[in-house]
Design a protein around this motif. Structure first.
Motif, short mmCIF file in Angstrom:
data_model
loop_
_atom_site.label_atom_id
_atom_site.label_comp_id
_atom_site.label_asym_id
_atom_site.label_seq_id
_atom_site.Cartn_x
_atom_site.Cartn_y
_atom_site.Cartn_z
N HIS A 158 0.82 -1.22 0.00
CA HIS A 158 0.00 0.00 0.00
C HIS A 158 0.85 1.26 0.00
CE1 HIS A 158 -3.58 -2.37 0.01
NE2 HIS A 158 -2.89 -3.20 0.76
N CYS A 174 -7.98 1.92 -4.30
CA CYS A 174 -7.58 0.72 -3.53
C CYS A 174 -8.52 0.61 -2.32
CB CYS A 174 -6.14 0.88 -3.08
SG CYS A 174 -5.49 -0.56 -2.20
N CYS A 176 -7.80 0.24 0.58
CA CYS A 176 -7.24 0.88 1.77
C CYS A 176 -7.64 2.35 1.87
CB CYS A 176 -5.72 0.75 1.78
SG CYS A 176 -4.88 1.84 0.60
N CYS A 181 -1.89 2.38 -5.30
CA CYS A 181 -1.04 1.53 -4.47
C CYS A 181 -0.34 0.46 -5.32
CB CYS A 181 -1.87 0.81 -3.41
SG CYS A 181 -2.58 1.90 -2.17
ZN LIG Z 1 -3.88 0.47 -0.92
#
Ligand SMILES: [Zn+2]
Length: 299
Positions: A158, A174, A176, A181
């Protein structure tokens, strides 16, 4: 000394017993009781009891899990087997099995397994990389896992893809919460998306690499792009860590040409007149998780 490694996966729990030299003495797997925390504890207890009953002796216990233990709370976090999250897995198992247990995440177990007696045996500093459904990693220095205050050493998936081209910015969203990433480019789904964006053709990562090996030109261009990105992402790591060896794991580690092509590219991104880091395929393959868990008691 007998070491038990347990791989606590989302679909199966496996126990492998190793002797002092890393020889396999006993192995058994049971289905993971999905969504059932108490059942998961009991499955691990059952495997340990069966191993000790049949081998006639006790073993040390190391466990590989999909997530990690929060250093703040002692409870599990980041597990895709979500019923483990928030549970005091280590404390409960230590009580149930009456001994000190070590736990690490599965990318760390992979790195340790390959560093101790796998493809990177003898290398002082090893970066173990998972290129699969996700992208993760672990760092082993002098046969010990690097373990910091956040329990995230080696988690490069990430970070943003370094030296991005204009058409790589801002990159795909992403899970996250950020975009661009490394995982969104270098995971299996990332390779598949990159191929779809370029050609309009939907293929999974395995088929793309298989067709590349068979001489398919469109797939070959997609894999060439993947190699360039992997070289940049690893070049960044080499500049920081200067590892002796990098071992690839996960589904994409089966793509044989990566080991030839990526080291021809990464020199452009490494701040050195030459690069002597070795890029190697894994030795233990699917067994790296349980083997690395067992080697958590190497030191
Ligand atoms: Zn990510």
């Amino acid at each position: 000394m007998i070491r038990f490694g347990i791989d606590l996966g989302g679909t199966k729990v496996e126990l492998l017993a190793l002797n002092g030299e890393g020889g396999e003495l006993w192995r058994r797997r049971l289905p993971t009781p999905q969504g059932d925390y108490q059942g998961t504890l009991q499955t691990i207890q059952r495997l340990v009891n069966e191993a000790e009953g049949e081998l006639g002796c006790q073993g040390s216990i190391g466990i590989g899990t999909p997530g990690a233990i929060s250093k703040a709370t002692g409870r599990m976090k980041n597990c895709n087997s979500t019923w483990l999250n928030g549970q005091p897995l280590l404390d409960d198992l230590q009580q149930l099995l009456s001994r000190t247990i070590r736990i690490a995440n599965d990318a760390d177990c992979f790195a340790l397994s390959e560093a101790i007696d796998g493809a990177a045996a003898g290398a002082t500093t090893v970066f173990g990389v998972i290129l699969g459904t996700g992208v993760g990693g672990g760092i082993v220095v002098r046969s010990r896992l690097l373990d910091g205050p956040n329990a995230i050493a080696g988690e490069w998936g990430h970070n943003p893809l370094p030296w991005p081209t204009d058409d790589e910015r801002p990159g795909a969203d992403c899970y996250c919460g950020r975009s661009g990433c490394i995982e969104t480019f270098l995971s299996g789904p990332g390779l598949s998306r990159s191929h779809r964006e370029r050609t309009g053709e939907t293929l999974d990562a395995f088929l793309i690499t298989e067709r590349t090996d068979a001489g398919d030109e469109a797939c070959g261009i997609t894999v060439g792009l993947y190699e360039e990105r992997l070289a940049r992402a690893l070049g960044h790591i080499i500049n920081i860590l200067d590892p002796h060896a990098i071992v690839l794991g996960g589904g994409l580690s089966n793509c044989a040409r990566l080991y030839r092509t990526v080291p021809l590219i990464w020199g452009r991104y490494v701040f050195s007149d030459r690069v002597d880091t070795r890029l190697v395929p894994p030795r233990h393959g699917d067994s790296s998780g349980v083997r690395g868990a067992a080697w958590l008691w190497e030191y």
